[in-house]
Scaffold this motif. Structure first.
Motif, PDB file in Angstrom:
ATOM      1  N   PHE A 121       9.424  63.709  37.075  1.00 36.71           N
ATOM      2  CA  PHE A 121      10.066  64.848  36.424  1.00 36.71           C
ATOM      3  C   PHE A 121       9.030  65.635  35.621  1.00 36.71           C
ATOM      4  CE2 PHE A 121      12.371  67.179  33.236  1.00 36.71           C
ATOM      5  CZ  PHE A 121      13.532  67.588  33.869  1.00 36.71           C
ATOM      6  N   GLY A 122       8.145  64.912  34.924  1.00 30.86           N
ATOM      7  CA  GLY A 122       7.124  65.563  34.111  1.00 30.86           C
ATOM      8  C   GLY A 122       6.153  66.393  34.932  1.00 30.86           C
ATOM      9  N   ILE A 123       5.834  65.930  36.144  1.00 29.14           N
ATOM     10  CA  ILE A 123       4.943  66.691  37.021  1.00 29.14           C
ATOM     11  C   ILE A 123       5.596  68.023  37.407  1.00 29.14           C
ATOM     12  CG2 ILE A 123       3.864  66.747  39.302  1.00 29.14           C
ATOM     13  CD1 ILE A 123       3.530  63.668  39.019  1.00 29.14           C
ATOM     14  N   GLY A 124       6.860  67.951  37.846  1.00 31.78           N
ATOM     15  CA  GLY A 124       7.579  69.174  38.175  1.00 31.78           C
ATOM     16  C   GLY A 124       7.741  70.078  36.970  1.00 31.78           C
ATOM     17  N   GLN A 125       8.036  69.470  35.822  1.00 34.38           N
ATOM     18  CA  GLN A 125       8.200  70.226  34.586  1.00 34.38           C
ATOM     19  C   GLN A 125       6.904  70.920  34.196  1.00 34.38           C
ATOM     20  OE1 GLN A 125      10.131  68.438  30.855  1.00 34.38           O
ATOM     21  NE2 GLN A 125       7.956  68.212  30.442  1.00 34.38           N
ATOM     22  N   GLY A 126       5.785  70.193  34.321  1.00 29.77           N
ATOM     23  CA  GLY A 126       4.494  70.758  33.963  1.00 29.77           C
ATOM     24  C   GLY A 126       4.123  71.948  34.836  1.00 29.77           C
ATOM     25  N   ARG A 135      -3.014  65.407  34.510  1.00 34.22           N
ATOM     26  CA  ARG A 135      -3.809  66.493  35.091  1.00 34.22           C
ATOM     27  C   ARG A 135      -3.012  67.802  35.086  1.00 34.22           C
ATOM     28  NH1 ARG A 135      -6.727  63.081  34.539  1.00 34.22           N
ATOM     29  NH2 ARG A 135      -7.740  64.532  33.161  1.00 34.22           N
ATOM     30  N   VAL A 136      -1.708  67.687  35.333  1.00 31.66           N
ATOM     31  CA  VAL A 136      -0.864  68.877  35.376  1.00 31.66           C
ATOM     32  C   VAL A 136      -0.689  69.477  33.987  1.00 31.66           C
ATOM     33  CG1 VAL A 136       1.498  69.699  35.805  1.00 31.66           C
ATOM     34  CG2 VAL A 136       0.369  68.217  37.467  1.00 31.66           C
ATOM     35  N   THR A 137      -0.566  68.613  32.987  1.00 35.18           N
ATOM     36  CA  THR A 137      -0.264  69.087  31.629  1.00 35.18           C
ATOM     37  C   THR A 137      -1.498  69.420  30.815  1.00 35.18           C
ATOM     38  OG1 THR A 137      -0.157  66.775  30.870  1.00 35.18           O
ATOM     39  CG2 THR A 137       1.911  67.829  31.522  1.00 35.18           C
ATOM     40  N   LEU A 138      -2.701  69.021  31.273  1.00 28.95           N
ATOM     41  CA  LEU A 138      -3.912  69.325  30.521  1.00 28.95           C
ATOM     42  C   LEU A 138      -4.147  70.829  30.461  1.00 28.95           C
ATOM     43  CD1 LEU A 138      -6.538  66.627  31.643  1.00 28.95           C
ATOM     44  CD2 LEU A 138      -5.526  66.912  29.382  1.00 28.95           C
TER      45      LEU A 138
END
Length: 255
Positions: free
Chosen positions: A229-234, A186-189
């Motif tokens: 990590f990916g959520i924070g990164q996104g 959802r964050v990266t979409l």
């Protein structure tokens, strides 16, 4: 090209998760370029960090996962710059493409490609700049996944309430892995992702949950930490993209 690579990423992920030769231990004597130069160095890094943390392989997975993600982050930032640079010149690209839309002659198509290349050179934009970082990071992510699954020392240790070599008896890790995977998607979409691609990405958390119920907890732990990590990164990259869009000029991306 970029859309094709992005569409193939979930498929590559599914192939990685199903795995081949995951039960074969990785050692310094493992044959093949993939094993010797990709999987084994990451396996060695896992065991070295574990030795440094007093034999805590769970903590080693967490630390090395963060390290790998930090190494990949500059590639993603470069990809983001390239994407934004391409967005800036998209109106001019469309103008050239519309100019030759009804001209099917090979000579006209060559002229169109020549004008597009001149446009890229004028603005110092590499049309493949958004694809190359993705293509570079995928082997690293895949190799690290295999390194975790094929490092025998991991299977002999426990972390928190679970054994790293066995599936989570309480199913906590698989559920958390699936939930964090869903949040990360959802964050990266973005608005540019096609509906078909969104459907595929919605399926990935379900696959993670099913796979996590049977695969070793070491892999589920890797997914959870990587997702967090990916959520924070996104979130960081989205904020950075917004700031870049607000600037009058986009830094040139030539590689």
């Amino acid at each position: 090209m970029k859309k094709l690579v992005m569409a193939l990423m979930p498929i590559l992920l599914l192939v990685v998760l199903t795995g081949c030769n995951m039960s074969e231990p990785i050692t310094a004597d493992s044959q093949g370029i993939w094993n010797h130069y990709f999987v084994y160095p990451l396996s060695l890094l896992l065991t070295s960090v574990a030795d440094w943390t007093g034999g805590n392989y769970g903590l080693s997975i967490i630390l090395v996962t963060i390290m790998v993600r930090l190494v990949i982050l500059p590639l993603l930032m470069k990809q983001q710059k390239s994407t934004l640079a391409m967005q800036k010149i998209r109106p001019e690209m469309q103008e050239i493409q519309n100019k030759y839309k009804d001209k099917k002659d090979p000579a006209d198509q060559q002229k169109m490609q020549k004008e597009l290349m001149e446009l890229y050179q004028t603005h110092k934009v590499n049309p493949l700049g958004g694809c190359l970082p993705i293509m570079i990071q995928m082997p690293v992510i895949m190799a690290f996944y295999y390194a975790i699954g094929r490092t025998t020392e991991l299977a002999e240790h426990s972390f928190l309430w679970f054994s790293l070599g066995q599936s989570d008896p309480y199913y906590i890790l698989p559920v958390v892995a699936a939930i964090t995977t869903f949040i990360q998607t959802r964050v990266t979409l973005t608005d540019e992702i096609q509906p078909q691609m969104k459907m595929v990405m919605n399926f990935i958390p379900v696959f993670i949950l099913i796979a996590g119920l049977t695969l070793p907890s070491a892999l589920a732990l890797y997914w959870v930490i990587g997702n967090l990590f990916g959520i924070g990164q996104g979130l960081y990259l989205k904020k950075r993209m917004k700031l870049l869009k607000e600037t009058k000029e986009v830094p040139a991306v030539t590689s």
